[in-house]
Scaffold this motif. Structure first.
Motif, PDB file in Angstrom:
ATOM      1  N   VAL A 191       0.862  -1.187   0.000  1.00 32.72           N
ATOM      2  CA  VAL A 191       0.000   0.000   0.000  1.00 32.72           C
ATOM      3  C   VAL A 191       0.896   1.233   0.000  1.00 32.72           C
ATOM      4  CG1 VAL A 191      -1.761   1.297   1.273  1.00 32.72           C
ATOM      5  CG2 VAL A 191      -1.809  -1.219   1.279  1.00 32.72           C
ATOM      6  N   PRO A 192       0.721   2.154  -0.950  1.00 33.90           N
ATOM      7  CA  PRO A 192       1.561   3.359  -0.978  1.00 33.90           C
ATOM      8  C   PRO A 192       1.273   4.265   0.212  1.00 33.90           C
ATOM      9  CG  PRO A 192      -0.179   3.503  -2.630  1.00 33.90           C
ATOM     10  CD  PRO A 192      -0.234   2.119  -2.085  1.00 33.90           C
ATOM     11  N   ALA A 193       2.320   4.818   0.807  1.00 28.11           N
ATOM     12  CA  ALA A 193       2.172   5.706   1.958  1.00 28.11           C
ATOM     13  C   ALA A 193       1.641   7.064   1.524  1.00 28.11           C
ATOM     14  CB  ALA A 193       3.511   5.863   2.670  1.00 28.11           C
ATOM     15  N   GLN A 194       0.704   7.586   2.291  1.00 31.32           N
ATOM     16  CA  GLN A 194       0.173   8.931   2.091  1.00 31.32           C
ATOM     17  C   GLN A 194       0.531   9.763   3.318  1.00 31.32           C
ATOM     18  OE1 GLN A 194      -1.370   9.777  -0.803  1.00 31.32           O
ATOM     19  NE2 GLN A 194      -1.062   7.670  -1.524  1.00 31.32           N
ATOM     20  N   GLU A 195       1.092  10.945   3.068  1.00 27.04           N
ATOM     21  CA  GLU A 195       1.566  11.777   4.166  1.00 27.04           C
ATOM     22  C   GLU A 195       0.423  12.130   5.122  1.00 27.04           C
ATOM     23  OE1 GLU A 195       4.711  13.376   6.236  1.00 27.04           O
ATOM     24  OE2 GLU A 195       4.682  12.098   4.450  1.00 27.04           O
TER      25      GLU A 195
ATOM     26  N   LEU B  82      -4.940   5.426   4.744  1.00 30.61           N
ATOM     27  CA  LEU B  82      -6.047   4.512   4.985  1.00 30.61           C
ATOM     28  C   LEU B  82      -5.754   3.183   4.288  1.00 30.61           C
ATOM     29  CD1 LEU B  82      -9.192   6.804   4.553  1.00 30.61           C
ATOM     30  CD2 LEU B  82      -8.019   6.149   6.669  1.00 30.61           C
ATOM     31  N   VAL B  83      -5.801   2.108   5.060  1.00 31.78           N
ATOM     32  CA  VAL B  83      -5.565   0.772   4.518  1.00 31.78           C
ATOM     33  C   VAL B  83      -6.857  -0.026   4.673  1.00 31.78           C
ATOM     34  CG1 VAL B  83      -4.171  -1.328   4.628  1.00 31.78           C
ATOM     35  CG2 VAL B  83      -3.136   0.893   5.166  1.00 31.78           C
ATOM     36  N   ARG B  84      -7.433  -0.423   3.553  1.00 32.74           N
ATOM     37  CA  ARG B  84      -8.678  -1.191   3.559  1.00 32.74           C
ATOM     38  C   ARG B  84      -8.315  -2.676   3.590  1.00 32.74           C
ATOM     39  NH1 ARG B  84     -10.957   1.350  -1.807  1.00 32.74           N
ATOM     40  NH2 ARG B  84      -8.785   0.848  -2.292  1.00 32.74           N
ATOM     41  N   ILE B  85      -8.656  -3.313   4.691  1.00 36.17           N
ATOM     42  CA  ILE B  85      -8.200  -4.675   4.965  1.00 36.17           C
ATOM     43  C   ILE B  85      -9.353  -5.665   4.810  1.00 36.17           C
ATOM     44  CG2 ILE B  85      -7.170  -6.179   6.710  1.00 36.17           C
ATOM     45  CD1 ILE B  85      -6.112  -3.516   8.021  1.00 36.17           C
TER      46      ILE B  85
ATOM     47  N   ASP C  25       6.867  11.893   6.738  1.00 35.81           N
ATOM     48  CA  ASP C  25       8.002  11.864   5.797  1.00 35.81           C
ATOM     49  C   ASP C  25       8.057  10.555   5.021  1.00 35.81           C
ATOM     50  OD1 ASP C  25       8.766  14.404   6.678  1.00 35.81           O
ATOM     51  OD2 ASP C  25      10.037  13.581   8.266  1.00 35.81           O
ATOM     52  N   GLY C  26       6.882  10.016   4.710  1.00 35.82           N
ATOM     53  CA  GLY C  26       6.796   8.813   3.899  1.00 35.82           C
ATOM     54  C   GLY C  26       6.953   7.506   4.653  1.00 35.82           C
ATOM     55  N   ASP C  27       7.158   7.579   5.971  1.00 39.02           N
ATOM     56  CA  ASP C  27       7.360   6.367   6.770  1.00 39.02           C
ATOM     57  C   ASP C  27       6.266   6.226   7.822  1.00 39.02           C
ATOM     58  OD1 ASP C  27       9.785   5.647   5.496  1.00 39.02           O
ATOM     59  OD2 ASP C  27      10.889   7.058   6.772  1.00 39.02           O
ATOM     60  N   VAL C  28       5.959   4.991   8.144  1.00 37.15           N
ATOM     61  CA  VAL C  28       5.018   4.727   9.226  1.00 37.15           C
ATOM     62  C   VAL C  28       5.567   5.290  10.529  1.00 37.15           C
ATOM     63  CG1 VAL C  28       3.918   2.924  10.617  1.00 37.15           C
ATOM     64  CG2 VAL C  28       4.049   2.669   8.149  1.00 37.15           C
ATOM     65  N   THR C  29       4.708   5.940  11.298  1.00 43.47           N
ATOM     66  CA  THR C  29       5.090   6.484  12.594  1.00 43.47           C
ATOM     67  C   THR C  29       4.604   5.554  13.698  1.00 43.47           C
ATOM     68  OG1 THR C  29       4.992   8.768  11.810  1.00 43.47           O
ATOM     69  CG2 THR C  29       4.829   8.430  14.177  1.00 43.47           C
ATOM     70  N   TYR C  30       5.518   5.097  14.525  1.00 40.42           N
ATOM     71  CA  TYR C  30       5.147   4.222  15.634  1.00 40.42           C
ATOM     72  C   TYR C  30       5.135   4.956  16.973  1.00 40.42           C
ATOM     73  CZ  TYR C  30       5.627   0.205  12.525  1.00 40.42           C
ATOM     74  OH  TYR C  30       5.472  -0.697  11.498  1.00 40.42           O
ATOM     75  N   LEU C  31       5.882   6.048  17.077  1.00 45.01           N
ATOM     76  CA  LEU C  31       5.987   6.762  18.344  1.00 45.01           C
ATOM     77  C   LEU C  31       4.901   7.829  18.446  1.00 45.01           C
ATOM     78  CD1 LEU C  31       9.863   7.219  18.601  1.00 45.01           C
ATOM     79  CD2 LEU C  31       8.434   5.348  19.439  1.00 45.01           C
ATOM     80  N   GLY C  32       4.308   7.937  19.623  1.00 44.81           N
ATOM     81  CA  GLY C  32       3.253   8.916  19.826  1.00 44.81           C
ATOM     82  C   GLY C  32       2.827   8.948  21.270  1.00 44.81           C
ATOM     83  N   ASP C  33       1.714   9.608  21.542  1.00 45.02           N
ATOM     84  CA  ASP C  33       1.272   9.768  22.921  1.00 45.02           C
ATOM     85  C   ASP C  33       0.001   8.988  23.248  1.00 45.02           C
ATOM     86  OD1 ASP C  33      -0.577  11.202  21.489  1.00 45.02           O
ATOM     87  OD2 ASP C  33      -0.117  13.146  22.398  1.00 45.02           O
ATOM     88  N   ALA C  34      -0.372   8.043  22.382  1.00 42.40           N
ATOM     89  CA  ALA C  34      -1.551   7.215  22.649  1.00 42.40           C
ATOM     90  C   ALA C  34      -1.171   6.031  23.535  1.00 42.40           C
ATOM     91  CB  ALA C  34      -2.154   6.711  21.341  1.00 42.40           C
TER      92      ALA C  34
END
Length: 360
Positions: free
Chosen positions: A113-117, A121-124, A141-150
């Motif tokens: 699935v191409p990354a969108q900035e 949305l990934v339809r599974i 920046d085109g990469d999946v983000t894993y770090l956050g505050d959730a």
């Protein structure tokens, strides 16, 4: 290592579960050979899965198999496999919504699935149930983000939020929300609700089995009399739900329900099915939440009158999981928040099928 088969693999945490992710084409095409490879990789047949990468627990003995979508309207196919840790058996009957949280990130990083900035949305398409789920994956920046505050109960620390939307999850396995045709069935002298939404379950009031429903997960798993009673109810529920003999299947899942104690809608203990979940399955949360708005079910009676849209707070041993329910075009849609993390990537090694100790 010439006598071992090397298979590309990524180990990921999805929600409160963990397991290896594979591209479907990297695994044997023959189902029997594929299952043999998974059993060897996970080390099944030993309670600790000492000869594999499984974690010796149902929540860490799961596999996700990902490939290009086979149906219109989806981006990827997701086949879930529950690999038993106590037996050499692979069960494809359920979906796993926690592992589902990692499907979107994995699919983007695998180039499916191409990354969108911002968000992708990934339809599974869940192959196990034929249902569609949309994952909203954070991208920077085109990469999946894993770090956050959730944060989610049952997982330490914080991570980037992944929103999952279950589109019309009712009848995931049987084709009916209430497969027996009744909101309440009496099984083994106990009132139950047999419901199939995201995953088939049989709901039972904890008090009807002589417990409070607020016990620790390990305490319930060690209660032999309770586990025997739940097992008997589960098998009969499976028969009445049209699934035949479910003795060797992990569905339907038994769920004990009781009144909420910490501000939620209700309290639950979810079984996998032979031990109590340390928190709660995502698919289980969707089904339980749906039961609270389904007239006549024991969950609806306990929760009281609810109107959509609504946030259903499901308390569990590890905390609480909130499910947002709304109606779109006459269909109930469930949304919830999960997190995921890529843990390591490389190769998994499988022994030949002839080397599996089937008697373990």
């Amino acid at each position: 290592m010439n006598d071992l088969t090397r298979i590309p693999c990524v180990l990921m945490r999805g929600g409160t579960s963990r397991g290896p992710f594979f591209i479907a084409s990297d695994l044997p095409s023959d189902p029997v050979e594929r299952d043999a490879a998974l059993l060897s990789i996970m080390g099944s047949g030993h309670p600790l899965q000492i000869d594999g990468i499984g974690g010796g627990n149902p929540v860490t003995s799961k596999v996700a198999i990902i490939g290009p979508a086979s149906i219109e309207g989806a981006d990827v196919d997701y086949l879930f496999a529950q690999v038993r840790n106590d037996r050499q058996m692979v069960d494809y009957s359920p979906n796993c919504g926690n592992m589902l949280a990692a499907v979107g990130p994995f699919s983007i990083e695998a180039g499916l699935v191409p990354a969108q900035e911002g968000h992708t949305l990934v339809r599974i398409h869940n192959v196990n149930t034929g249902k569609l789920i949309v994952a909203k994956v954070p991208v920077k920046d085109g990469d999946v983000t894993y770090l956050g505050d959730a944060s989610i109960d049952g997982v330490p620390g914080q991570a980037a939020p992944i929103a999952l939307t279950f589109l019309d999850a009712a009848g995931a396995k049987t084709g009916k929300l209430l497969p027996t045709g009744h909101a309440v069935d009496v099984i083994d002298g106990v009132e139950t609700t047999c419901i199939d939404c995201a995953i088939p379950m049989v709901l039972v009031r904890a008090g009807d089995l002589g417990i409070t429903g607020y016990e620790r997960a390990d305490e319930l798993s060690a209660n032999a009399d309770l586990m025997q009673r739940l097992g008997s109810i589960r098998v009969e529920a499976g028969r009445r739900m049209g699934m035949g003999d479910v003795s060797d299947m992990v569905i339907p899942k038994p769920v004990l329900i009781s009144a909420a104690a910490k501000g939620g809608t209700l309290n639950v203990r979810y079984f996998m099915p032979h031990e109590c979940h340390p928190s709660l399955a995502t698919t289980g949360a969707v089904g339980i939440a749906t039961a609270t708005i389904t007239p006549g079910t024991i969950a609806a009676t306990l929760a009281g009158t609810l109107t959509l849209p609504a946030r259903i707070g499901v308390e569990h041993p590890g905390g609480r999981l909130d499910v947002e329910l709304e109606t779109r075009n006459g269909v109930t849609v469930a949304g919830l928040l999960r997190t995921a993390r890529r843990l390591f990537e490389g190769f998994a090694f499988a022994k030949p099928a002839s080397q599996l100790n089937r008697a373990a």
